[in-house]
Design an enzyme around this catalytic site. Structure first.
Site, PDB file in Angstrom:
ATOM      1  CG  ASN A  83      59.338  13.332  45.007  1.00 43.51           C
ATOM      2  OD1 ASN A  83      60.390  13.422  45.612  1.00 43.51           O
ATOM      3  ND2 ASN A  83      59.182  12.563  43.941  1.00 43.51           N
ATOM      4  CG  LEU A  84      60.384  18.505  40.575  1.00 43.40           C
ATOM      5  CD1 LEU A  84      60.153  19.920  41.108  1.00 43.40           C
ATOM      6  CD2 LEU A  84      61.724  18.465  39.844  1.00 43.40           C
TER       7      LEU A  84
ATOM      8  N   GLY B 108      61.884  13.896  48.311  1.00 47.20           N
ATOM      9  CA  GLY B 108      62.873  13.831  47.228  1.00 47.20           C
ATOM     10  C   GLY B 108      63.350  12.440  46.896  1.00 47.20           C
TER      11      GLY B 108
ATOM     12  CE1 TYR C 203      80.241   3.950  44.021  1.00 44.71           C
ATOM     13  CE2 TYR C 203      79.124   5.646  45.302  1.00 44.71           C
ATOM     14  CZ  TYR C 203      79.091   4.449  44.620  1.00 44.71           C
ATOM     15  OH  TYR C 203      77.917   3.744  44.522  1.00 44.71           O
TER      16      TYR C 203
ATOM     17  NE  ARG D  46      77.235   9.974  43.622  1.00 45.07           N
ATOM     18  CZ  ARG D  46      76.598   8.937  44.175  1.00 45.07           C
ATOM     19  NH1 ARG D  46      76.917   7.699  43.804  1.00 45.07           N
ATOM     20  NH2 ARG D  46      75.668   9.125  45.073  1.00 45.07           N
TER      21      ARG D  46
ATOM     22  CG  ASN E  17      70.252  11.904  49.662  1.00 47.85           C
ATOM     23  OD1 ASN E  17      69.811  11.142  48.808  1.00 47.85           O
ATOM     24  ND2 ASN E  17      69.655  13.024  50.019  1.00 47.85           N
TER      25      ASN E  17
ATOM     26  CB  CYS F 120      93.946  -5.649  58.075  1.00 49.71           C
ATOM     27  SG  CYS F 120      93.165  -5.467  56.458  1.00 49.71           S
TER      28      CYS F 120
ATOM     29  CB  CYS G  84      89.894  -6.225  58.652  1.00 46.73           C
ATOM     30  SG  CYS G  84      90.175  -4.435  58.645  1.00 46.73           S
TER      31      CYS G  84
ATOM     32  CG  HIS H  51      71.262   3.634  50.553  1.00 49.04           C
ATOM     33  ND1 HIS H  51      70.442   4.154  49.571  1.00 49.04           N
ATOM     34  CD2 HIS H  51      70.612   2.553  51.042  1.00 49.04           C
ATOM     35  CE1 HIS H  51      69.351   3.410  49.480  1.00 49.04           C
ATOM     36  NE2 HIS H  51      69.427   2.429  50.368  1.00 49.04           N
TER      37      HIS H  51
END
Ligand code: BV8
Length: 231
Positions: free
Chosen positions: A198-199, A172, A53, A56, A89, A136, A117, A106
């Site tokens: 969409n593609l 997409g 992550y 990204r 996304n 916390c 917490c 998401h």
């Protein structure tokens, strides 16, 4: 004037340089879903997941919104009815492109969450294992994203929006991840017209009234122009 509900997936950010999940060489080709996008994977190897992550998050922070993100913001601004953008996304490109009150079902790369917490804060560019929660102090900080097996965010309001939609557009997304992949059925049952941009045809393409194929930076601005001319 009818309410438009739009669901977007990784494909709308592809031309901003952010990887999709299931295309050739996509994110899932480089990592196993189980290892980087499940709570079990995070418990097993938090450093691997933070690394996934962090990369990204840094890439998304450098990415620019493209013509498709900007066209949806224009539709929100100029359409006389409500335009709700629900995105799978975790990048912030819809907001960077001028969209308002985007629903991130998401979660977001920009968010950090304390698994102990529930406190949320803005994530640093790179999160480290064992980072203490600012509230916390437990060493249980994680990316504020929804992993497989976890409940997506804002589901009640998403279903309310779908129930009142006159038009549902999916842009997409490969239509392989639930519950987002079932939104077209919810919308259809509420009497909405449905369109996919969409593609390539998604897994659920046959459930849509219309399918518009091509790269989002071409199809979405054209579709928005058509919508605004026809209102
Ligand atoms: C849940 C985390 C319970 C953040 C992600 C059967 C029924 C119901 C559920 C399940 C089921 N079987 C398994 C499940 C559970 C699971 C699931 O769906 N698994 C799949 C693999 C079968 N779902 C869950 O666990 C979800 N939680 O079900 O809780 C529940 C049930 C109902 C109601 C409430 C709760 C949680 C799912 C969330 C998982 N987290 N990401 C992150 O790392 O980003 S999912 C991940 O996939 C991303 O969020 C991504 O957004 C999402 C979907 O992928 P897409 O966005 O569609 O991207 P993809 O690469 O697949 O496709 C790109 C598309 O773009 C392609 O079609 C391509 O053609 C197109 N494209 C490419 N370039 C362009 C383009 N289009 C236009 N222009 C271009 N230039």
């Amino acid at each position: 004037m009818e309410k438009i509900v739009i669901l977007t997936g990784a494909g709308i950010s592809a031309e901003s340089g952010l990887g999709t999940f299931r295309d050739e060489g996509g994110l899932w080709a480089q990592h196993r879903i189980e290892d980087v996008a499940t709570p079990e994977g995070f418990a097993r190897d938090p450093a691997l997941v933070h690394g996934f992550y962090n990369a990204r998050r840094v890439q998304a922070a450098e990415a620019q919104p493209n013509a498709a993100h900007k066209a949806l913001a224009r539709l929100q601004r100029d359409w006389p009815g409500e335009v709700i953008i629900v995105t799978q996304n975790v990048d912030g490109l819809h907001e960077a492109g001028g969209a308002q009150s985007v629903i991130h079902m998401h979660g977001t790369l920009a968010g950090a969450l304390c698994a102990a917490c529930g406190h949320r804060w803005t994530a640093p560019p790179e999160m480290a294992v064992g980072e203490p929660c600012p509230a916390c102090a437990a060493p249980t900080a994680r990316p504020d994203v929804v992993w497989f097996g976890e409940m997506p965010y804002h589901m009640d309001s998403i279903y309310d929006h779908l129930a009142g939609a006159g038009l549902f557009a999916a842009i997409g997304t490969s239509g392989q991840v639930y519950p987002a992949a079932a939104f077209v059925h919810e919308a259809t049952m509420s009497g909405a017209r449905t369109v996919e941009l969409n593609l390539d045809p998604s897994t659920g393409a046959s459930s849509f009234d219309d399918v518009v194929l091509g790269p989002a930076t071409e199809t979405v601005p054209h579709w928005v122009d058509q919508m605004l001319i026809s209102q």
